[in-house]
Structure formats: structure tokens, C-alpha cells
Design a protein around this motif. Structure first.
Motif, short mmCIF file in Angstrom:
data_model
loop_
_atom_site.label_atom_id
_atom_site.label_comp_id
_atom_site.label_asym_id
_atom_site.label_seq_id
_atom_site.Cartn_x
_atom_site.Cartn_y
_atom_site.Cartn_z
N UNK A 6 0.82 -1.20 0.00
CA UNK A 6 0.00 0.00 0.00
C UNK A 6 0.86 1.25 0.00
N UNK A 7 0.55 2.17 -0.92
CA UNK A 7 1.22 3.46 -0.95
C UNK A 7 2.61 3.49 -1.53
N UNK A 8 3.07 2.39 -2.08
CA UNK A 8 4.45 2.34 -2.57
C UNK A 8 4.71 3.33 -3.70
N UNK A 9 3.68 3.63 -4.51
CA UNK A 9 3.85 4.56 -5.61
C UNK A 9 3.05 5.85 -5.44
N UNK A 27 0.93 -4.88 -14.76
CA UNK A 27 1.82 -3.89 -14.17
C UNK A 27 1.08 -2.59 -13.87
N UNK A 28 0.31 -2.10 -14.85
CA UNK A 28 -0.47 -0.88 -14.63
C UNK A 28 -1.44 -1.04 -13.48
N UNK A 29 -2.09 -2.18 -13.42
CA UNK A 29 -3.06 -2.44 -12.36
C UNK A 29 -2.39 -2.42 -10.99
N UNK A 30 -1.25 -3.07 -10.88
CA UNK A 30 -0.57 -3.12 -9.59
C UNK A 30 -0.11 -1.74 -9.16
N UNK A 31 0.41 -0.95 -10.07
CA UNK A 31 0.87 0.40 -9.71
C UNK A 31 -0.29 1.24 -9.19
N UNK A 32 -1.42 1.18 -9.86
CA UNK A 32 -2.59 1.93 -9.39
C UNK A 32 -3.03 1.44 -8.02
N UNK A 59 -6.70 7.79 -11.49
CA UNK A 59 -5.28 7.45 -11.43
C UNK A 59 -4.76 6.90 -12.75
N UNK A 60 -5.53 7.06 -13.82
CA UNK A 60 -5.16 6.44 -15.08
C UNK A 60 -5.39 7.39 -16.25
N UNK A 227 8.53 -6.34 -12.01
CA UNK A 227 8.66 -5.03 -12.66
C UNK A 227 8.42 -3.91 -11.65
N UNK A 228 7.38 -4.03 -10.86
CA UNK A 228 7.08 -2.95 -9.90
C UNK A 228 8.13 -2.89 -8.80
#
Length: 252
Positions: A6-9, A27-32, A59-60, A227-228
Motif C-alpha cells: 500500500x502506498x508504494x507509488x 503492471x499498470x493495475x498493480x501500480x494503481x 489514477x489512469x 517489474x514494480x
């Protein structure tokens, strides 16, 4: 999905290419889900529409286009705003497993355009903003074919060796300016990338090798986790690495 952080990005903008499906979408999903803002690009508008519907628009940002085209890169940069914190070059295509004796110019040029030239151009475009901020993370998707010659045809294998070399070059030249560049080398992954084998000779040469060495197929979320991690500060001391995420295929 693997456990998220949580909150990493939070507060960060990450560009993800090939975001409409497979590894890019995961990857996009995890970042969001980890608090980041994503600029997602893909050549298929319907895939991005589905991603936007799933994740919401706050967020996208989505950009439809070919990552090899200048206007697509301009649109991606405009969507990113004044600062880009990370770039994941995921988009890629295969080469029908054509061996050196059979590869045609069109296949060679298209594979290199998408797998090498597009990532180079987008990397070149974001570097000034990252250098200005004194920090940035770039992750390129290489392949098991960046580590061996028996995982694809000549064009794809050469392109993935090239993207590994480009990654290391970015790390060497721009590491002192706060930029980290790394690559992930997947093995077989459950995606919709087309991988027909159009060569009888390649089938006779590559097929038997793959049948006895290739591990179970991975899920896109497993690659997104790697990747993340490389995009995040969790890997702050990692620069210029090519990380196999292939179920151990590279050690066979």
C-alpha cells in the motif's frame, strides 16, 4: 495477484507501454493499486477502455498508439505532465520463430522497431525530466531470449539481446544522475502475444529443446511483481541488472 504494498507509488507517475493486456495490464493495475498514477498506452483502444473501466479514471491516463511513432510518444509525455517518475517498456512482438536463414526484412525491421527502437525513443524522451528531478526508474521487458538462442527466432532473440544492452547503457551513462535502468527477462507467460512457429526447420530445432527445458507458464501478475519492485525504491541499490523471472529456465 501477489500481495501489494500500500502506498508504494503514492505521488508518482509511471508510464506503462503495452498496458492493454498481459504483463503491461498487470503492471499498470498493480501500480494503481499501490497508489500510483499510470499513463497507459497500447495500440488497441478497446483494451485501454476496459482497463479504464476496471481501474477508474482518477489514477489512469490512456494513450492509444504505436510506441514506435513520434506522435504517440508526444501524447504519452503530455499525459505524464511535468514529471515522470518511472517507465515500464512492456510492449513487444514475436517473430514467428524464423531462423537466420529464413527471416525476412519486414519481420526483422518490425520486431526491432517495436522491441528496441520504441523503448529507446520513449526512454530518450523521459530522461530529461528524470534527470531534472534527480531520480527515475526505467524497467525494460527483455526475455529468456535475451539469455539464450533457443527461445525464439533470430529477430526476436537479437532484439531482446539489444534491449538488455540498451538497459545497461542507460544505467552506466545516467546512473550518476539518479537514474536506474533494469530489465526483467520472462520465460513463458500467459499473455495474448502471438507466437506462431512459421518455420518447419525452427520447429525441428527449437521445439525439442523447449519441450524438455521450459518451466510451467507464469501468470502476468508474477512478472508485474518483479517489474514494480524494480520501479520502486525497494530496489534502490539495483541498477543495470537483467533479472530472470522465468521459473528457473535460465539455469537449465
Amino acid at each position: 495477484m501477489s500481495d501489494t504494498t500500500a502506498g508504494r507509488f503514492t505521488g508518482r507517475t509511471i508510464i506503462v507501454t503495452g498496458a492493454g493486456s498481459g504483463i503491461g495490464r498487470a503492471t499498470a493495475t498493480r501500480i494503481v493499486h499501490e497508489g500510483g498514477r499510470v499513463v497507459a498506452t497500447d495500440v488497441v483502444a478497446e483494451r485501454l477502455d476496459a482497463l479504464r473501466e476496471e481501474l477508474g479514471s482518477a489514477a489512469l491516463e490512456t494513450v492509444v498508439g504505436d510506441v514506435t511513432a513520434a506522435d504517440t510518444i508526444d501524447a504519452v509525455l503530455a499525459a505524464g505532465g511535468d514529471r515522470v517518475d518511472g517507465l515500464a517498456n512492456v510492449a513487444g512482438i514475436m517473430d514467428a520463430f524464423l531462423p537466420p536463414s529464413e527471416v525476412d526484412d519486414a519481420t526483422w525491421e518490425r520486431v526491432f522497431s517495436v522491441n528496441v527502437t520504441g523503448p529507446m525513443r520513449l526512454t530518450r524522451a523521459v530522461l530529461p525530466r528524470m534527470i531534472g528531478a534527480g531520480k527515475g526508474a526505467i524497467v525494460n521487458v527483455a526475455s529468456e531470449a535475451a539469455l539464450r538462442a533457443s527461445a525464439a527466432g533470430a529477430a526476436y532473440t537479437a532484439s531482446k539481446h539489444a534491449i538488455a544492452g540498451f538497459t545497461k547503457s542507460v544505467a552506466f551513462f545516467h546512473g550518476p544522475q539518479g537514474i536506474r535502468a533494469n530489465a526483467v527477462a520472462p520465460g513463458a507467460v500467459a499473455t495474448n502475444i502471438e507466437a506462431p512457429m512459421r518455420s518447419e526447420y525452427a520447429a525441428s530445432r527449437v521445439g525439442p529443446v523447449m519441450q524438455v527445458t521450459i518451466p510451467p507458464v507464469a501468470q502476468p501478475e508474477e512478472l508485474a511483481a518483479a517489474i514494480t519492485w524494480l520501479l520502486s525504491d525497494d530496489s534502490a541499490n539495483v541498477n543495470g541488472a537483467v533479472l530472470p523471472s522465468d521459473g528457473g529456465w535460465s539455469v537449465v
